[in-house]
Design a protein around this motif. Sequence first.
Motif, mmCIF file in Angstrom:
data_model
loop_
_atom_site.group_PDB
_atom_site.id
_atom_site.type_symbol
_atom_site.label_atom_id
_atom_site.label_comp_id
_atom_site.label_asym_id
_atom_site.label_seq_id
_atom_site.Cartn_x
_atom_site.Cartn_y
_atom_site.Cartn_z
ATOM 1 N N LEU A 1 94.014 23.210 99.470
ATOM 2 C CA LEU A 1 93.656 23.562 98.102
ATOM 3 C C LEU A 1 94.073 25.000 97.822
ATOM 4 C CD1 LEU A 1 90.084 21.988 97.802
ATOM 5 C CD2 LEU A 1 92.240 21.037 96.978
ATOM 6 N N ASP A 2 94.444 25.254 96.587
ATOM 7 C CA ASP A 2 94.857 26.596 96.191
ATOM 8 C C ASP A 2 93.627 27.453 95.928
ATOM 9 O OD1 ASP A 2 97.052 28.469 95.248
ATOM 10 O OD2 ASP A 2 95.738 28.428 93.502
ATOM 11 N N HIS A 3 93.549 28.594 96.576
ATOM 12 C CA HIS A 3 92.347 29.424 96.506
ATOM 13 C C HIS A 3 92.219 30.178 95.199
ATOM 14 C CE1 HIS A 3 95.615 31.960 98.018
ATOM 15 N NE2 HIS A 3 94.987 32.985 97.479
ATOM 16 N N HIS B 1 96.853 37.303 89.830
ATOM 17 C CA HIS B 1 97.397 38.549 89.289
ATOM 18 C C HIS B 1 96.610 39.006 88.074
ATOM 19 C CE1 HIS B 1 100.254 41.063 86.954
ATOM 20 N NE2 HIS B 1 100.587 41.514 88.148
ATOM 21 N N CYS B 2 96.164 38.049 87.268
ATOM 22 C CA CYS B 2 95.355 38.402 86.088
ATOM 23 C C CYS B 2 94.034 39.025 86.501
ATOM 24 C CB CYS B 2 95.129 37.155 85.239
ATOM 25 S SG CYS B 2 93.978 37.399 83.872
ATOM 26 N N LYS B 3 93.390 38.466 87.510
ATOM 27 C CA LYS B 3 92.099 38.998 87.956
ATOM 28 C C LYS B 3 92.245 40.389 88.544
ATOM 29 C CE LYS B 3 90.045 34.488 88.990
ATOM 30 N NZ LYS B 3 89.509 33.611 90.048
ATOM 31 N N GLY C 1 98.466 29.440 90.404
ATOM 32 C CA GLY C 1 97.397 30.154 91.097
ATOM 33 C C GLY C 1 97.697 31.630 91.261
ATOM 34 N N GLU C 2 98.944 31.954 91.582
ATOM 35 C CA GLU C 2 99.315 33.359 91.698
ATOM 36 C C GLU C 2 99.194 34.082 90.357
ATOM 37 O OE1 GLU C 2 103.215 33.287 93.289
ATOM 38 O OE2 GLU C 2 102.579 32.924 95.365
ATOM 39 N N GLY D 1 104.251 24.414 95.435
ATOM 40 C CA GLY D 1 104.996 24.133 94.227
ATOM 41 C C GLY D 1 104.499 24.869 93.005
ATOM 42 N N VAL D 2 104.506 24.157 91.878
ATOM 43 C CA VAL D 2 104.140 24.767 90.606
ATOM 44 C C VAL D 2 102.673 25.177 90.598
ATOM 45 C CG1 VAL D 2 103.569 22.567 89.513
ATOM 46 C CG2 VAL D 2 104.315 24.476 88.112
#
Length: 1558
Positions: A289-291, A236-238, A231-232, A225-226
Amino acid sequence: MDGALTMSEKATPAKHKSSADEQNINRVHPLQAELYDQCKTMYNTDMLNIIKRSPSFIRTGQSSAKIVSAEQDQFRKWIRDNIRKKECTYFSERQTAGSVCECGYPKEHHSEEAINLGHLHSESWNALKHCQQVPTDAFGDIAFKGQGQKTAKYARVSNDTAPATLYHLMTEYWGLTPPHLLISVTGGAKNFHLKPGLRVMFRRGLIKVAQSTGAWIITGGTFAGVMKHVGESVRHCKMTSRSKKQQIVSIGIASWGIVHNRKGLISEEGSFPVEYYMDEASQGRLSCLDHNHTHFILVDNGTHGQYGVEIPLRAQLEKYISKQRMGTEDVGIEIPIVCVVLEGGPGTLNTIYNAMENGTPCVIVEGSGRVADVLANAADLPVAQITISFIQKQLRVFFAETYTNFSEQEIISWTKKIQDIVRMRDQLTVYRAEKSRNDELDVAILEALLKASSSCGHKGQENLDHQLKLAVAWDRVDIAKSNIFTDDKHWKSYHLHQAMFAALVSDKPGFVELFQEKGVNLQEFLTPEILMRLYNNIPPYTLLHKKLQKVVQGGKHPHVTDTTDSKRNVHLHHVSMVLQELLGEFTEPLYRKLKDVQERKKVNNTAIKINILPSSPQEMQQTYSQESGICEQEVENPERDLFIWAILQKRKDLASIFWVQAMDSIDASLVACKILKKMSCEENDTDLSEEMGELAQEYEDRAVGLFTECYRKHTKRAQKLLIRVSSTWGNTTCLRLALEAESQKFMALGGVQALLTKIWWGELSVDTNTWQVLLCLLLWPAIYSNLITFRQDEEWRKKKLSSDNELIANLPENSNVKPCTGQCSISRTALLPQSDDVDLKPLTHWQKLQTFYTAPVVVFYWNVLAYFGFLWLFSYVLLIDFQQQPSGREYLLYFWLSTLVCEEIRQLFYDPGGFGFRRKALLYISSAWNCMDVAAILIFVMGLLCRFFPSTLYLGRIILALDFIIYCLRVMHIFTVSKTLGPKIIMVQMMMKDIFFFLFLLVLAIVAYGVAKQGILIHNEQRLDWIFQGVLYQPYRMIFGEIPTDVSYTGFDLSQCTVNGTDPYKPMCPEHDSENNPNFPEWLTTILLCLYLLFSNILLLNLLIAMFNYTFQVVQDNTDIIWKFQRYPLIEEYYCRPPAPPPFIIFSHIFLLIEQLAQRKPRWKHKKFKKLLDEKEEAELLAWEAIIKENYLIKQKRHESQSLNQQINYTMVKMDAVAEALDINREGSKMEQRMSHLEEQMMQTVKTLNWIVNTLVENNFGSRESASALGISDSKATEEEIEPEAKELKPMCHVHARSLVYPGTNINRFPVPDEKVPWKVKFDGYAPPVYTTETAGGDHSAGLAESKSFKIGDAGPDTHRLEELLPLNPHGRTGLGGRGSLCCYGRNMAMDPIITRFKRNSDNSATAKNGKRLLEFLVIRYPGEDWTLPAGILDAGKMFPRNMMFILNEKMLDMFQKLQKKALEVYKGYEDDSRNTDNAWIETVAFNLHLDDDNPYINSITSRGSSETSIEMKIPVMVEGIAKQLAVQWKTVEQGDPVCARYKAYLQVVTDFHGACF
C-alpha cells in the motif's frame, strides 16, 4: 491502475503455477498482471441501490474522524452490521499447484467444512457460487512503520458492497467532507519514468486543483505506477504547503488479495492503529500500500493474487458519488467527475473509452508515455487520418518493447476505439506541458469539465449557468474569468442571481466581487425572501443558528402563509431580535414584522411584489404570488443587510466587501465590533472566540482609522458624523455605538474628545480655567466681565473680522468707498462660505447668564458643592444633632434627600431618545453608580423608618451611619472626570474585582485553620458568638500580626477564660487536666499556626500584591485611554441634568412635570449628543465619508504592500518558483534540449520523405498501400500538416451504427474502423456476431426480396452471407449481423414529422425577432428522457409513427394526411442509428407539416399559456405494456435550446422555407 473494465471485460481468474510452499503464493501469472494494468474508473452498468440524499449545507471544520471510546464501539457495531468480506467455502485443488485452491489461498486457509465439500463434490470452482459474505475483520487506522507519523483509514469490504454504504462510511465515520470534484487518476500500474518538468507540473497541478476545489482523488492505492506518483504529490503538498487549506483526500481502492503484508491488518475488533510495514523487497507479485494515501478501501472477492477485483466496485462508487449533490437546496448541483490519464497500457484505453461513453471527461497528460501519448498524437487529427496504419506506427513507437504481442485484431480494436474517442472532442482534453508553460494542469482539468458540460444536455444559457455553478463550487475565479465571462458570451444581471446566492452561502468572496463587476445589482438581487433564505442556510453548529432557533422556538410567526416552506422558519424579525440582543436595548429593531411595517408606513393590504430567484421562467408568476405573503419589509439597504449577515457568521472577506460598499462605514465598523465582542464572550469554542475577538479588533481599528482620516480632512463634518442619528443602524449614534462596544481606542481619539470637551464646556470657551468658573459661580456679576469668554462671542468676532478683511480686499483700488463700520448695506455673510452658524450674533446679558449656568461643567461644579454640603449636613445630623425628635436641620436633610430621589426618578423616566420605558430602565440599571444610588436611598428610607420609633431609634441611627458610607463612596464617581483622579478611581474599581478572587482563597485558609484550631483547643463550645470569634475573627486578626496566646503553654491562664463557658465576656478555656495544666498538643497547634501564617501572610498577601500590581500596570499603561472612555457617561449625565443643584433642583422637577402634563412631550433633548439631519444634508455627509473611505483604503493597501510580512511573502513565492525552475533544469534541461533538437531534425526528415513518397505515387511509380508510411510521433507538426477544412469534414460513413455495445444488450460489435466500413473494401477476418432480439418480428419478405437484387462488388462479403440472401446495409459494415432490435431485415422506414406553427403573443399578435416571425414546433417527452420530435419507425400499413398517433385524434390525423401531400420534404434517406446492423437499417423521411393561422386545429393539441408559452400537456399511454405519461409541448425555434440544437439541420431548412427567424 491501468484501466477499468466493462462488464464484458471483467478479469477472469487465471490458473496460477505455484508449488505447495506458502511463499510461492505471492507469484501471479503474467496474464493476471497484465489484466491488472487497468484503471478503475467508470463501470458500464447501471448504478446499484441509489439512495436519495437530501442536499444540505456543506459541513466545515471536520477534517478527520477521531474515534475514541464510545465512538469506537459505535463504529465497530456499524461495521459489523454493514461491511462484509468474502471467504471461499469450497476447496477446489488446482491440478498444477497442489494444496492450493482455485481461489488462490492454500488449503490451511480454508475451513474444514470447505475442505470436506471439495472432497465430496467434483464441480468446477466458481467465485460467485463458492464465496460467501461474512462480517469483515479488517478496519481501523494504518500507521506506516518507518514513514513518520503517517496514518490512514482502511476497511476490507466485499466486492458486492453497495456504493451508498461506502459513501456513508467515508462521510459519516471517516469524517470526510463531501467533495466538490471527483478526480479519478488512471494509468500504468507498473513503475514508469516521468520527465522532471512534467513530474513537477503534474504534482503541482493535481494538488492545486484538489486543494482549491475540495476534491477527492481516487487511485488504485498501491505503491507503484501512477498511484505512486499521486502519493508523492500528496506528500510534497504536506511538506511544503504553508496555507491553512484543507488536507488532500487521496483514496486508494485496491484488491485485498494483492496487498502484501495484509495479515497484520486483520483484527475483528478493529485496529486503532495497526502498524503496516512496506517491504518491497519480498513482495513478489503482490503490491504494498502507498503510505501517502489518506484512506484505503480494500475490495475482497474471496481470491488471492487476482488483480482487477476492485474495478467494478470502484466504477460503481465513482458513479454513485457523481450523482450526489453538492451545495444547498437552492443551488445544488451534482458532483462532477474527471478522469486524469498518465501513461497506461491496453486496459487504460478501455477505461478512457468507457468513461467517455458514460459522459466523463478525460484529461490526457502528453509526454507521460504509452496510451497517453498515442491519444495525444491522435487527438487533434481528423478522424479520417486515424487509420490502422497510423495506429500501428504509434504502437510501434510507444509500445516498442511489447509491440510484437499485439495481434491484428487488437490493433483494429484500438483503431476503432481511438476513432470514437477522438469524435468525442468535447470530452477529451490533452494537456501538453511544453505548450502550456503558463497554464497548469489544474486549469486543464477544470477547463475539461467546463467543455464537457455542453455535451451533457446543457445548452445555451443553461450550459453557462451550469458552468458557472461548477466554477463557484470550485472557488476558481480565474477559470470563470478566462472561460465563462468571455466577450462572446452575454450575461444579464438576473442570470447571475442564483450563482450570487451560491457564492454567498458557500463563502466565495472572489465570486461575489466578480459578479458585482459583471453587473449584479444588490438592490435587485437582495429581496426579503433571499435574505431569509440566507439566514435559513446558516450551518446548524454555529452560535448564530442556536440563537435564531432559540428565538424561533420562543414564538411562532403569526403572519406567514401556508405556502411557506416549513423548513424556513427563520424570518427577519427573528433576526432583528437576535441583533437587538447582541447590540443592546439602545437600538431600534432593524427588521420589523409585517404588521409593524404596515402601521409605520400606513400601507394597504395589497400584495407586495418582490424580485426573487425563480428556478425557471415558468415558475416566475407562481413564485411571486407565493412570496408576497412572506415579505416582511422592503430591503432598503442591501449592503448593510449582507454586511450584518456576514459578520454574524464571522465571514471576514465577505464582510470586508460589503463594508467597503456600505455608506455608513464608521457606524458599520462599530456595530461589527459590538456584535463580535458579544458573540466572542458567548462562544464556547476557544479558537472561534479568539478569531471573533481578532475580527472585532480589526473593525475597531477600521473605525479608528477612518474617523481619524475624516477628522484630519474636516473637523466639523467629522464631529457631525459622531452625533448624527443613523436610521440605518436603529436610530442610534456613532458615539453611543462606540460606548456600547466598549471601544476605548475610538473614544480616546482626538476628534471624539474634542467634541466631548466642547459639550462639557457648553457655550463657554474650552480655554476657561476652573478657578474662573468657580469665581463666576459664586459671584455671578463676574460673568459680564471679561473674566470668562463665550464661544459664540469668539466665533462672532472672528467672522466679523474676516468679513471686514474680505470686504476690503474685494474693493477696487481706485474706489472711494470706505470700509463699513457699524451699519452697512452689504451683508457680511454673503461674502463668507456658508456654514452651519450663519446667523451668529453676540450673546445678550440674559443669554450669557442662562448659557453659563446651563453649561455641563457649571452644573457639575454646582452639584459637587451641593453634594459636599449634603454630606456635611448628613454628618452633622449623625454626630451632633440626632435627637429624639427631629430638628430643623434633620428635616432639611430629609428634604434634601427627597430631591435626590426625584432626580433619580427623573433619570429613570427621562427618555430623550425615545427608547421606551423598558429599554430605558435596562439602560439605567446597567450603570453600577445608579444601582449604588438606589441602594443608598433604600437604606436611608429603612433607617428613617426605624428612626421614628423609639424602640428602634438607635438601630435607625446605625443604619443611617452605614448609609453615610455609601454616599461617601459615591463621591468617587464625581471625580472620574478628573484626569488625575479618574484613572486612580478606575484602578480601585478594578482592584475591587481582584480582591473578590483573593477573598475566596483567604476564606478557605481562615476556615480551615480556624475550625482545626478550635476543635483542638476548645471542647464543645455552645456560644455562637465565641465560635465565630475563634473560627473566623481571631484567624483574620492574625493576618495583621495579632498572635494568640492560647495556642501554647506559655500563654495559658485560667483567669482570662471561663471553664464551663458561663461567663459571656470570656472565652472558653483550652483543654486542661484536673490540676489545671494544659494538656493539648502544643507542638501541633504551633505547627498549624506557622503553616497558616506562612500561607496567608506570605503566599496570599503577596499574591494579592502581585494582582494589584498587574492591575495597576495595565491601567497605568492605558491611563489616558481609560480616562477618556470613562468620562463620556459623566458628561452625558450632567449635560442632561437640570442646572439647579439639590435641593433647589426640586423647582426644575416641578417645572418639568408641569411641562410634561401640558405638552406631553419632553422638553429636554440630546441636542449635542444626537442630531437628526435632513435627507439632503445626510446624503452629502455620507457621500463625503465614502470619499474619505476610498482614500483611507488606498493608503491601507499601500501600507500593506510595503509591510515586512508582505515583502516576505513575495520573496517566498519567488524563491519557490526559482527552486522549481532549478529542479527542472538540474534534472532534465540538457537532455530535453538535445531531444528537442533531435525531434525537430526528425520532423524535417519525415516531411521531406513524405513529400517524396506522395510525388512518386502521383506519378504512378507505385500504390500508396505499398509505400512505407512515415509517422510523426511529435504532435507539434500535426496541426501544421492538417488543412483547415479537414477538421470540419463530416464522417463519410455511419458512426452510431458502429457503437461497440449494441443498445439494450451486453453484446459487443466487431470493431470496424472507418476505413473498413465500405463493403467494397476488403476486410480480412471480419466475423461479426449475429443478433436478433426475440421481440423483433414482422414481415421480412420485403427485406429478403430486396437482398436478391442487391448488387455486390468484387471485394464483397463472404460466400456464406451470399448464400443466406440477406440484404446488406447500404452504408457499409456495422460489426453486427442479424436484425438486432429492428422489425424486419433490410430497410425499416421511419418518419420525423416537424409540426410547426407561428408563435403568437397573448394578444394574438405575431411574435417577431430581428424583423422575422418566430416558429414553434411540436415536441414530446417520456419520463426521464429529453424532448424530441414525435418520430419513430412506421408500423406496417401506418402513415404516421406511433408517437404521433398517441397525441392526435382521428380528425387531426385525417387533416395531417392532407397536409402531408403538400408538406415540405426536409430530408429523405439513411438514418445513422445505433440499432442498425449489417442486415437491417433505418431510413427516415423528415416532413414539415405547417399549421397556418386559419387552421382550426392550431390550438387543439396544446393551448397557449398566459405567459405566451405553450402549456405542457400530459397524455397517458401504454408502451410495451407499461403505463407512462407522455408530455407534449410547443417549443420556440431558437438558438441555445437543447432540442433545437439536436435538430438544427432540419430546423434551419424549415425556417428558411417559411422566412422565420432562427
